[in-house]
Scaffold this active site. Structure first.
Site, PDB file in Angstrom:
ATOM      1  N   ILE A  16       0.866  -1.167   0.000  1.00  0.00           N
ATOM      2  CA  ILE A  16       0.000   0.000   0.000  1.00  0.00           C
ATOM      3  C   ILE A  16       0.911   1.229   0.000  1.00  0.00           C
ATOM      4  CG2 ILE A  16      -1.992  -1.078   1.095  1.00  0.00           C
ATOM      5  CD1 ILE A  16      -1.161   0.031   3.750  1.00  0.00           C
ATOM      6  N   ASP A  17       0.374   2.362  -0.437  1.00  0.00           N
ATOM      7  CA  ASP A  17       1.187   3.565  -0.588  1.00  0.00           C
ATOM      8  C   ASP A  17       1.742   4.035   0.753  1.00  0.00           C
ATOM      9  OD1 ASP A  17       0.476   3.530  -3.261  1.00  0.00           O
ATOM     10  OD2 ASP A  17      -1.207   4.906  -2.965  1.00  0.00           O
TER      11      ASP A  17
END
Length: 301
Positions: free
Chosen positions: A134-135
């Site tokens: 995930i970012d």
């Protein structure tokens, strides 16, 4: 993991094709695996530019655990579940998942190497244990593999779209309908190489969403991923005109002042590679997120 080529894929270049078939793997990584013999076609080693044929059997072989120069760091990670095969970690906002240019330390991998006794080696030295990402400025739950067998099983579930992944997001604008599905291919933005965008030749991407709460100028939504493309929710919500609040890359110029997009991976569910049991984990919204929601509610009183 095996992939059988159908007539629909006949004649495509192997390394390019595999980037559309396997989530969270780069073309460069595929090329390296082909060169090292960790990907075979019909039990033979081929070059990345090999043109696939109907019936070809592509097999991914597990990598052994690798020695790493990454320094383990005690980052006090929130490990919400752990057994001998896998772990689930609740990543805080602002933390990069694995070392890369400009982020040699302080990453999730640095912390995992300190807190967990083993990590899978399939993704190489810089991404041990990392099944998906995930970012940096997205918070929430991630699966982590502690051995290659577990890693392969989890990746196969991602490819089969059977992993439950639910995100909570705050977006600009008031969405009038309660449910929606965005089905639009995502690839590199030809006008800005640091961004992703909806493009005709992109990878298939599907995001479902439902409205949780409406405010005067914002909407709180739950997004459910079928695919896991880079920046998928951020790109898809921008595409339909509801940019993520606080997003410095894809959001509007005037947005909520916060350190990154208001996006939280709140639910992850999967079949355990060894027991066959379905496991599901939930993570509550972080405090900064709930405080912003409270401020929005107060402003409407």
């Amino acid at each position: 993991m095996k992939i059988i080529i159908t007539s629909d894929d006949q004649g495509q270049r192997l390394d390019a094709l595999l980037t559309t078939k396997v989530d969270d793997i780069s073309r460069t990584d595929i090329q390296n695996r082909l060169k090292s013999g960790h990907i075979l076609v019909n039990q033979k080693q081929v070059k990345p530019n090999y043109k696939v044929k109907t019936g070809d059997e592509i097999e991914f072989f597990e990598r052994e655990d690798v020695e790493s120069d990454i320094v383990p760091e005690n980052l006090h990670l929130d490990i919400v579940y752990e057994d001998e095969d896998l772990a689930v970690v609740n990543k805080p906002r602002g933390m990069v998942v694995h070392p890369a240019a400009g982020h040699a330390s302080g990453t999730l991998v640095n912390g995992l190497m300190y807190q967990l006794d083993h990590l899978s080696g399939i993704n190489g030295e810089l991404r041990p244990g990392i099944v998906h990402r995930i970012d940096m400025d997205t918070s929430g739950l991630l699966m982590v593999a502690k051995n290659d067998i577990a890693h392969r099983h989890l990746v196969e579930q991602l490819m089969a779209k059977t992993v439950t992944r639910k995100y909570t997001a705050l977006v600009h604008g008031v969405i009038p309908h309660n449910l929606g599905t965005i089905e639009a291919p995502i690839g590199r933005n030809p006008k800005e190489r640091q961004e992703m965008a909806v493009v005709d030749d992109g990878k298939d991407a599907v995001t479902h969403f439902n409205v949780l709460e409406r405010f005067k100028d914002f909407t709180l939504v739950e997004c459910v991923l079928e695919t896991g493309r880079t920046h998928q929710i951020r790109v898809h919500m921008k595409y339909i005109g509801y940019h993520l609040a606080g997003d410095p890359k894809y959001g509007p110029r005037k947005t909520i002042e916060t350190d990154g997009q208001l996006l939280h991976a709140g639910v992850i569910g999967f079949i355990h590679p060894k027991t066959g049991e379905y496991l599901e984990f939930k993570s509550e919204l972080p405090q900064y997120f709930t405080e912003i929601l409270d401020d929005l509610k107060k402003s409407e009183l």
